[in-house]
Structure formats: structure tokens, C-alpha cells
Design a protein around this motif. Structure first.
Motif, PDB file in Angstrom:
ATOM      1  N   VAL A  73       0.712  -1.127   0.173  1.00 25.27           N
ATOM      2  CA  VAL A  73       0.080   0.474   0.207  1.00 25.27           C
ATOM      3  C   VAL A  73       0.900   1.583   0.653  1.00 25.27           C
ATOM      4  N   ALA A  74       1.634   1.163   0.764  1.00 25.23           N
ATOM      5  CA  ALA A  74       2.597   2.524   1.140  1.00 25.23           C
ATOM      6  C   ALA A  74       3.081   3.225  -0.280  1.00 25.23           C
ATOM      7  N   LEU A  75       3.498   1.322  -1.175  1.00 24.87           N
ATOM      8  CA  LEU A  75       4.374   1.688  -2.387  1.00 24.87           C
ATOM      9  C   LEU A  75       3.554   2.318  -3.599  1.00 24.87           C
ATOM     10  N   ALA A  76       2.269   1.609  -3.678  1.00 21.56           N
ATOM     11  CA  ALA A  76       1.371   2.564  -4.709  1.00 21.56           C
ATOM     12  C   ALA A  76       1.211   3.870  -4.346  1.00 21.56           C
ATOM     13  N   LEU A  77       1.643   4.488  -2.970  1.00 24.37           N
ATOM     14  CA  LEU A  77       0.789   5.896  -2.296  1.00 24.37           C
ATOM     15  C   LEU A  77       2.903   6.280  -2.988  1.00 24.37           C
ATOM     16  N   VAL A  78       3.379   6.296  -3.014  1.00 22.15           N
ATOM     17  CA  VAL A  78       5.021   6.793  -3.538  1.00 22.15           C
ATOM     18  C   VAL A  78       4.451   6.695  -5.116  1.00 22.15           C
ATOM     19  N   ASP A  79       3.891   5.126  -5.697  1.00 24.08           N
ATOM     20  CA  ASP A  79       4.497   5.481  -6.969  1.00 24.08           C
ATOM     21  C   ASP A  79       3.351   6.422  -7.862  1.00 24.08           C
ATOM     22  N   THR A  80       2.121   6.384  -6.790  1.00 25.86           N
ATOM     23  CA  THR A  80       0.888   7.197  -7.441  1.00 25.86           C
ATOM     24  C   THR A  80       1.294   8.986  -7.682  1.00 25.86           C
ATOM     25  N   PHE A  81       1.834   9.155  -6.543  1.00 22.89           N
ATOM     26  CA  PHE A  81       2.531  11.053  -6.485  1.00 22.89           C
ATOM     27  C   PHE A  81       3.595  10.952  -7.015  1.00 22.89           C
ATOM     28  N   ALA A  83       3.769  10.039 -10.320  1.00 25.09           N
ATOM     29  CA  ALA A  83       2.751  10.534 -11.644  1.00 25.09           C
ATOM     30  C   ALA A  83       2.366  11.037 -11.443  1.00 25.09           C
ATOM     31  N   CYS A  84       2.196  12.139 -10.154  1.00 24.26           N
ATOM     32  CA  CYS A  84       2.158  13.572 -10.231  1.00 24.26           C
ATOM     33  C   CYS A  84       2.474  14.291  -9.292  1.00 24.26           C
ATOM     34  N   GLY A  85       3.965  13.589 -10.071  1.00 25.41           N
ATOM     35  CA  GLY A  85       5.376  15.119 -10.078  1.00 25.41           C
ATOM     36  C   GLY A  85       5.948  14.911  -8.913  1.00 25.41           C
ATOM     37  N   ILE A  86       5.326  13.907  -7.841  1.00 28.31           N
ATOM     38  CA  ILE A  86       5.432  14.953  -6.721  1.00 28.31           C
ATOM     39  C   ILE A  86       6.068  13.509  -6.007  1.00 28.31           C
ATOM     40  N   ASP A  87       7.509  14.284  -5.274  1.00 28.78           N
ATOM     41  CA  ASP A  87       8.608  12.585  -4.906  1.00 28.78           C
ATOM     42  C   ASP A  87       8.126  12.811  -3.239  1.00 28.78           C
ATOM     43  N   THR A  88       7.741  11.420  -2.702  1.00 36.34           N
ATOM     44  CA  THR A  88       7.664  11.229  -1.478  1.00 36.34           C
ATOM     45  C   THR A  88       8.154   9.684  -0.287  1.00 36.34           C
ATOM     46  N   ARG A  89       9.109   9.678   0.683  1.00 31.88           N
ATOM     47  CA  ARG A  89       8.549   8.795   1.187  1.00 31.88           C
ATOM     48  C   ARG A  89       8.419   7.873   2.432  1.00 31.88           C
ATOM     49  N   ILE A  90       8.400   7.071   2.838  1.00 27.38           N
ATOM     50  CA  ILE A  90       7.054   6.085   3.422  1.00 27.38           C
ATOM     51  C   ILE A  90       8.085   6.369   4.685  1.00 27.38           C
ATOM     52  N   LYS A  91       7.194   7.071   5.618  1.00 24.17           N
ATOM     53  CA  LYS A  91       8.308   7.859   7.011  1.00 24.17           C
ATOM     54  C   LYS A  91       7.478   5.944   7.797  1.00 24.17           C
ATOM     55  N   TRP A  92       7.974   5.107   7.865  1.00 20.56           N
ATOM     56  CA  TRP A  92       7.486   4.448   9.478  1.00 20.56           C
ATOM     57  C   TRP A  92       6.961   4.344  10.581  1.00 20.56           C
ATOM     58  N   THR A  93       5.562   3.715  10.620  1.00 21.10           N
ATOM     59  CA  THR A  93       5.072   2.761  10.153  1.00 21.10           C
ATOM     60  C   THR A  93       4.174   2.586   9.247  1.00 21.10           C
TER      61      THR A  93
END
Length: 240
Positions: A73-81, A83-93
Motif C-alpha cells: 500500500v505504501a509503495l502504491a501511494l509513492v507510485d501515485t505521487f 506520477a503526479c510529479g511529487i517525490d515522497t518517502r515512507i515514514k515508518w510505520t
């Protein structure tokens, strides 16, 4: 199917209803009792953001492997952003950050059937177009603020559902080790030393090195020792 409603207490509570099956989405404009992890409240401006729950039925996934679903789920969100031109990172948890600011909160609740998962409700709150936030919130940001433009919320949701379908298939039938490694590479503050607060109140300098298979955070302290921390045992110290 996407079930769009005006108001509810919590979309995660609604999505527990047996009439919703794998792949169904409950999307609400208003939640009177929206919540994040460990009962924390989740607030959202009406008509500006996305607050919804996705129903999954990962019956092939062992209970001990449930963190794979969080990673997908977290990677799907990163993928989506991305594609929208926004670089994101996953903050645990279960947060997604743009820079040092929180863009998404995730709450996943499971039901089990013996040794495997039976049903998972994935609650997601995305700050999409909101630009003014409660000053009591520590570090919020939205897609609009990060990208400098507004977004069509339904388009964002459709992108995310397609990305989630791909990542879910990878979890169930694909290369799980590749998924785990990609999650590690996308972690917030990976491989750089930052302050963390332990459960006893002390602060240590440590670097994120990844996660254990069951989901514990792997930190390397300044002295070179490595430790695993469960949720509640350690906190990121964030800038104001």
C-alpha cells in the motif's frame, strides 16, 4: 466499486460490513470520528481531500506476513505521487511524507482466519487540495502545496487504485523480496543519522536501515549497534 457517501463516523468502520467485497472502496466527504493509528484522530477539510477505505481479502497471506500488505500500500501511494510529479518517502510505520511534512496517513485493520488473513480494511487519508491546516497539527502538507497546483480527486483515487492493484499482485504472486527492497529504498530518513526518542524519553542518534520481516524498524545507533523497535517503542524527532 467505489461507494461514495456524504458523511460517516469512520470509513474503516463502514467498510467492515460484509456487503463490501475485495476491491470495494468506501469514500466519504466527512468523517465525524476519523482515526489514524492507535486511535489518533484524523481531520480533513470537506471537499478538499480524500478520506476512504479499501477492502482487500488477502486470504493467501500468512498472518506473519501481513506487513507485506502495508509495504504494498505504501509503495502504491509513492507510485501515485511520482506520477503526479511529487517525490515522497515512507515514514515508518504508515505515513507518507513529502520532504519533512506529512501528506498521507494510513490505518490498516485486519481480520484473521486461522493462520492467514481473511479481510483487511485499508483506511487512507490524503491531503489533496487543502492549503490551510489546523496550527495544532505538527507538519501537514498537501499535494497542492507540494506541486503548486490543484488536483482532481477522482483522478488521484483512480491512479492509486490502479497502483494498488499492481502492488497487491506483486505481494500475492510476484517477487516479494524486490517489493521489500524497494520499500526499504523509499523509507524516510534512510541511512542518515537523525535523533529518535525512545519509550523511556531518552533521545538517541540513529540511522534507519530498513525493517524486519514482521515490520519492526531497524535502527543503527552511533556506536554501530543495531536494534529493532516496534510501534510505540521509538519516535522520529521532527523539526517544527
Amino acid at each position: 466499486m467505489i461507494h461514495r457517501i456524504a458523511e460517516t463516523t469512520s470509513t474503516n468502520d463502514d467498510a467492515r460490513d460484509a456487503r463490501y467485497r475485495h476491491g470495494d472502496v468506501v469514500w466519504a466527504e466527512r468523517q465525524s470520528a476519523g482515526r489514524g493509528q492507535r486511535g489518533h484522530a484524523w481531520s480533513s477539510a470537506e471537499g478538499e481531500n480524500l478520506t476512504f477505505s479499501l477492502v482487500l481479502e488477502p486470504v493467501q497471506l500468512a498472518v506473519g506476513e501481513q506487513f507485506l500488505l502495508s509495504q504494498a500500500v505504501a509503495l502504491a501511494l509513492v507510485d501515485t505521487f511520482a506520477a503526479c510529479g511529487i517525490d515522497t518517502r515512507i515514514k515508518w510505520t504508515n505515513d507518507i511524507y513529502a520532504g519533512d511534512r506529512k501528506l498521507v496517513g494510513i490505518l490498516i485493520e485486519h481480520r484473521y482466519s486461522g493462520p492467514t488473513l481473511a479481510r483487511s480494511v485499508v483506511g487512507i487519508g490524503i491531503n489533496v487540495n487543502q492549503t490551510a491546516f489546523d496550527p495544532a497539527l505538527p507538519n501537514p502538507v498537501s499535494m497542492a502545496l507540494a506541486a503548486g497546483r490543484r488536483f482532481d480527486r477522482r483522478e488521484v483515487l483512480d491512479r492509486l487504485l490502479a497502483a494498488t492493484e499492481r502492488r497487491y499482485a506483486q505481494t500475492m504472486h510476484g517477487d516479494r523480496e524486490a517489493l521489500r527492497e524497494e520499500y526499504r529504498r523509499r523509507m524516510y530518513r534512510l541511512d542518515a543519522f537523525h535523533p529518535f526518542r525512545l519509550a523511556d524519553g531518552t533521545t538517541v542518534e540513529a540511522a534507519v536501515r530498513g525493517t524486519a520481516p514482521a515490520g519492526a524498524l531497524l535502527l543503527e545507533h552511533r556506536d554501530g549497534s543495531r536494534h529493532e523497535y516496534l510501534y510505540g517503542e521509538v519516535q522520529f524527532v521532527l523539526k517544527k
